[in-house]
Design a protein around this motif. Structure first.
Motif, PDB file in Angstrom:
ATOM      1  N   GLN A 350       0.807  -1.214   0.000  1.00  0.00           N
ATOM      2  CA  GLN A 350       0.000   0.000   0.000  1.00  0.00           C
ATOM      3  C   GLN A 350       0.849   1.276   0.000  1.00  0.00           C
ATOM      4  OE1 GLN A 350      -3.124   0.198  -0.567  1.00  0.00           O
ATOM      5  NE2 GLN A 350      -3.503  -2.019  -0.519  1.00  0.00           N
ATOM      6  N   ASP A 367      -5.989  -7.526  -6.314  1.00  0.00           N
ATOM      7  CA  ASP A 367      -5.673  -6.485  -5.337  1.00  0.00           C
ATOM      8  C   ASP A 367      -4.988  -5.336  -6.065  1.00  0.00           C
ATOM      9  OD1 ASP A 367      -5.490  -5.121  -2.990  1.00  0.00           O
ATOM     10  OD2 ASP A 367      -4.054  -6.493  -2.020  1.00  0.00           O
ATOM     11  N   ALA A 368      -5.150  -4.108  -5.551  1.00  0.00           N
ATOM     12  CA  ALA A 368      -4.518  -2.919  -6.137  1.00  0.00           C
ATOM     13  C   ALA A 368      -4.226  -1.940  -5.009  1.00  0.00           C
ATOM     14  CB  ALA A 368      -5.436  -2.283  -7.180  1.00  0.00           C
ATOM     15  N   ASN A 369      -3.082  -1.255  -5.103  1.00  0.00           N
ATOM     16  CA  ASN A 369      -2.713  -0.329  -4.026  1.00  0.00           C
ATOM     17  C   ASN A 369      -3.275   1.065  -4.284  1.00  0.00           C
ATOM     18  OD1 ASN A 369      -1.086   0.551  -6.066  1.00  0.00           O
ATOM     19  ND2 ASN A 369       0.794   0.602  -4.865  1.00  0.00           N
ATOM     20  N   LYS A 370      -3.001   1.990  -3.349  1.00  0.00           N
ATOM     21  CA  LYS A 370      -3.549   3.342  -3.435  1.00  0.00           C
ATOM     22  C   LYS A 370      -3.006   4.082  -4.651  1.00  0.00           C
ATOM     23  CE  LYS A 370      -4.169   3.833   1.576  1.00  0.00           C
ATOM     24  NZ  LYS A 370      -3.755   4.583   2.797  1.00  0.00           N
ATOM     25  N   CYS A 373      -5.024   3.371  -7.709  1.00  0.00           N
ATOM     26  CA  CYS A 373      -6.294   4.105  -7.737  1.00  0.00           C
ATOM     27  C   CYS A 373      -6.074   5.550  -8.185  1.00  0.00           C
ATOM     28  CB  CYS A 373      -6.942   4.077  -6.358  1.00  0.00           C
ATOM     29  SG  CYS A 373      -7.412   2.412  -5.800  1.00  0.00           S
ATOM     30  N   THR A 379     -11.827   3.715  -8.139  1.00  0.00           N
ATOM     31  CA  THR A 379     -11.797   3.357  -6.722  1.00  0.00           C
ATOM     32  C   THR A 379     -11.255   1.945  -6.585  1.00  0.00           C
ATOM     33  OG1 THR A 379     -14.014   2.409  -6.723  1.00  0.00           O
ATOM     34  CG2 THR A 379     -13.820   4.802  -6.323  1.00  0.00           C
ATOM     35  N   SER A 380     -10.912   1.565  -5.350  1.00  0.00           N
ATOM     36  CA  SER A 380     -10.391   0.224  -5.111  1.00  0.00           C
ATOM     37  C   SER A 380     -11.418  -0.840  -5.503  1.00  0.00           C
ATOM     38  CB  SER A 380      -9.996   0.078  -3.638  1.00  0.00           C
ATOM     39  OG  SER A 380      -9.541  -1.227  -3.373  1.00  0.00           O
ATOM     40  N   ASP A 381     -12.691  -0.622  -5.160  1.00  0.00           N
ATOM     41  CA  ASP A 381     -13.723  -1.611  -5.503  1.00  0.00           C
ATOM     42  C   ASP A 381     -13.885  -1.738  -7.011  1.00  0.00           C
ATOM     43  OD1 ASP A 381     -14.178  -2.110  -2.843  1.00  0.00           O
ATOM     44  OD2 ASP A 381     -15.837  -0.672  -2.665  1.00  0.00           O
ATOM     45  N   LEU A 384     -11.024  -3.861  -8.393  1.00  0.00           N
ATOM     46  CA  LEU A 384     -11.129  -5.283  -8.042  1.00  0.00           C
ATOM     47  C   LEU A 384     -12.211  -5.990  -8.854  1.00  0.00           C
ATOM     48  CD1 LEU A 384     -10.685  -5.177  -4.149  1.00  0.00           C
ATOM     49  CD2 LEU A 384      -8.978  -5.595  -5.924  1.00  0.00           C
TER      50      LEU A 384
END
Length: 708
Positions: A350, A367-370, A373, A379-381, A384
């Motif tokens: 992160q 998964d993806a870090n900040k 984004c 957004t993270s959602d 994903l």
């Protein structure tokens, strides 16, 4: 009993060692004083003559008769002398007790070092050509009003010094060594070191003694690499040193004799105790110790270790209970370790500044870090719920399946184009590697925006193309100017040649006039040849003309024939022909040797001698022909030499010229991968003439390395 015996042994060892430490240090100082007296006796006798005003006057007046008496007297007075030499300020021999006209003291640099010291100077060992053996020398300066006008030198064979020192050798376990200022052995009780003049400069005690230190150490940095107790002391004035050493095995052997007595006493009592202890440990102590060792291993992190549990008694029950407890503990530790790793992974993941993704083998984003984004605008959602294909530009999608397959089996780095949420595209560098999370195969990928780098690369390519275009345009313009200049000058030369041809056979001309006309005819022809060669050189630079074999011998002979010899100056040119010096070049290379020969004639006095020498050298396995042109002209001052080959730079002469000759010579040689350098014909005296050394690669340079 054991404690008492150990203390007694240590005390004995310390006493023996301290006695040897003190004895070796004192003996090193005594021998150092003896060597100093040996050398001082010689120096005192020399100094008595050096301060004598008659001796000073004799050296100044080069009175060899008086100096012979001084030298013969010193040869008798100094009992250890082998050769006595008297030199003037320039190192010339005014007296030599063996009648020689040279001395290795001067040739080996001893005189230069003596001048720097400006007082009594003691050399290291050097090979005397007169005596055919190694000697050292004691040199005392002869001064007139505090200015050195000469030197009195006594050369001494160190054999007698070695014999006198070794007479003190009463203990065969010790070594007494004397070394000179270079670390060479002057005296040693092992004769082979003396005969070989072994170099001990790398050993630590010798380094300390040569640097003027004294003391005693325990070290293995000795002449035979044995651990020794070493005392060392410097010899004043000379830079020599004395080393006295004793092997540590002498200390150990004396201690062992004492230990043997103690061991005999201990052996009897220990045997009884060991017998009783064995039966107790076999049944009771050994299992407890084994269990204790197992627990210690586990405390060090070796959680797989287990205790032996095959016994049927209470100790066996204890071991089995312990093993069961460790099985539960191991599972707990593994779980905690996995949780800790997961926390560290998330922290790193992160906090990374570049976008990071975890992707499965189908390309789905797990998964993806900040940073991801922020860069892509999702957004993270949202990320994903997407796949890698959703972030890849349409024109790059065809590459995606093969890239994912490669990244799973091995790490991969490639450049591609990605799409942000708003539809804008940007160039990225995609770095990924496959790994396992539990039983699942995934890809960990890093994405870096390389838009700025791509723009910079494009700008570099554009600038390079522009520079190449401008260079080609400049070459074409230069070629036009050369063609125009060459055409006009050649027309003028042809007119001059026609007029000279018409008048050269006029019967009314004097011999001098005919000679002048012939010289003008040759000069005009040479001018045309130079213009033609300059055109060829321009074609070489632009890659439009190939080089061909040229024999340097023929070029040199032509330059000798064409040399402008003045009627009022004798010119001697010495050259031994050497046909077959083939190089890849053009006839223009002749200008190198003609320029050097003409300069030797121009920049000289009433009579000039020019020697042209040839040879071969090898550099990095490549063969070069080396041509040396040396003369006895005015010479070139050392401060002028570094800039001599620069454009518009000339020497100190007032002879006419534009200062371009040697610059052109250097430029020509560099075009043919050659070189030129200048030295004094007589080292250290530029007024005796100059020596130019030319090196040019042989045509077969790649085939004639030494050893082929």
């Amino acid at each position: 009993m054991l404690v008492f015996g150990g203390l007694w042994i240590y005390s004995t060892y310390t006493c023996i060692k301290n006695d040897i430490l003190q004895s070796n240090f004192q003996d090193a100082q005594i021998v150092s004083q003896y060597v100093n007296v040996f050398i001082n006796n010689i120096a005192i006798a020399e100094t008595a003559e050096a301060v004598n005003q008659n001796t000073i006057e004799a050296i100044r007046q080069n009175d060899t008769v008086y100096l012979r008496g001084v030298g013969d007297s010193l040869d008798r007075v100094i009992p250890n002398s082998d050769v006595v030499v008297i030199l003037d300020h320039d190192g010339n021999i005014l007296y030599h007790s063996r009648g020689a006209n040279t001395t290795q003291f001067v040739a080996s640099g001893g005189l230069d070092r003596a001048y720097k010291k400006n007082e009594t100077f003691v050399t290291g060992l050097y090979l005397s050509r007169t005596l055919k053996r190694y000697v050292f020398a004691v040199a005392v300066p002869v001064k007139d009003d505090n200015r050195v006008t000469g030197y009195i030198i006594t050369a001494v064979d160190p054999v007698r010094l070695n014999e006198n020192i070794q007479k003190w050798q009463s203990d065969q376990d010790r070594n007494i060594i004397v070394v000179d200022s270079q670390g060479l052995v002057v005296s040693h009780n092992i004769q082979t070191y003396v005969d070989a003049r072994a170099n001990l400069s790398e050993t630590m005690p010798v380094q300390h003694a040569r640097n003027g230190a004294e003391g005693v150490v325990e070290t293995s940095e000795t002449f035979d690499r044995q651990l020794r107790i070493v005392g060392f002391s410097p010899v004043p004035i000379s830079g020599w040193g004395v080393i006295v050493s004793t092997p540590m095995n002498v200390v150990y052997s004396q201690v062992l004799q004492k230990v043997a007595v103690i061991l005999v006493l201990l052996a009897g009592g220990s045997l009884v105790i060991l017998t009783i202890s064995y039966f107790l440990s076999w049944y009771l102590t050994d299992p407890i110790v084994e269990l204790s060792n197992t627990m210690r291993s586990i405390s060090e992190g070796k959680y797989k270790v287990r205790a032996r549990s095959d016994r049927k008694d209470e100790i066996g029950d204890l071991s089995r209970t312990f093993n069961s407890m460790m099985n539960d503990l191991e599972r707990t530790v593994e779980l905690e370790h996995a949780v800790e790793l997961s926390k560290k992974y998330q922290l790193i993941f992160q906090r990374a500044k570049d976008p990071l993704f975890s992707i499965d083998i189908e390309g789905k984003i797990l998964d993806a870090n900040k940073a991801a984004c922020q860069v892509y605008g999702y957004t993270s959602d949202e990320l994903l719920s997407m796949s890698l294909s959703d972030l890849t530009a349409p024109e790059e999608l065809f590459r995606l399946p093969s890239i994912i397959e490669k990244c799973i089996t091995e790490s991969c780095v490639y450049e591609t184009v990605h799409v942000k949420k708003g539809g804008s595209t940007f160039s990225v560098e995609f770095s990924a590697a496959g790994t396992s999370l539990g039983d699942k195969q995934v890809i960990i990928a890093s994405v870096r925006d390389i838009t700025d780098r791509k723009q910079a690369e494009k700008a570099v390519i554009t600038a390079r193309d522009k520079a190449e275009k401008e260079k080609n345009q400049a070459i074409e313009e230069t070629q036009i100017y050369l063609d125009i200049m060459g055409h006009d000058i050649n027309n003028l030369n042809q007119t001059s040649l026609m007029n000279l041809e018409m008048i050269k056979d006029d019967p009314g001309l004097t011999d001098q006039e005919k000679k002048s006309i012939k010289a003008a005819f040759r000069a005009t022809q040479s001018s045309s040849e130079i213009i033609d060669n300059v055109r060829k050189l321009q074609q070489i630079i632009t890659g439009k003309l190939e080089l061909h074999p040229i024999d340097l011998d023929e070029m040199i002979l032509d330059c000798i024939k064409q040399a402008p010899i003045p009627a009022d100056k004798p010119v001697n040119i010495n050259y031994t022909q050497k046909p077959g010096m083939i190089v890849m070049s053009l006839p223009l290379i002749k200008e190198v040797f003609c320029n050097l020969i003409n300069n030797s004639i121009k920049y000289s006095g009433g009579e000039v001698t020019i020697d042209i020498l040839t040879g071969e050298t090898f550099t990095d396995g490549k063969k070069y022909y080396q041509i040396t042109v040396e003369d006895n002209g005015f010479g070139i001052p050392d401060e002028v030499k570094p800039r001599l080959f620069h454009r518009f730079q000339r020497g100190t002469t007032k002879a006419p010229g534009k200062g371009l000759g040697l610059y052109i010579v250097k430029s020509l040689l560099e075009k043919f991968e050659g070189s030129i350098k200048v030295e004094n014909r007589v080292p250290g005296d530029y007024t005796k003439g100059s020596k130019f050394i030319v090196s040019i690669p042989a045509a077969d340079a790649g085939k004639n390395t030494p050893g082929y």
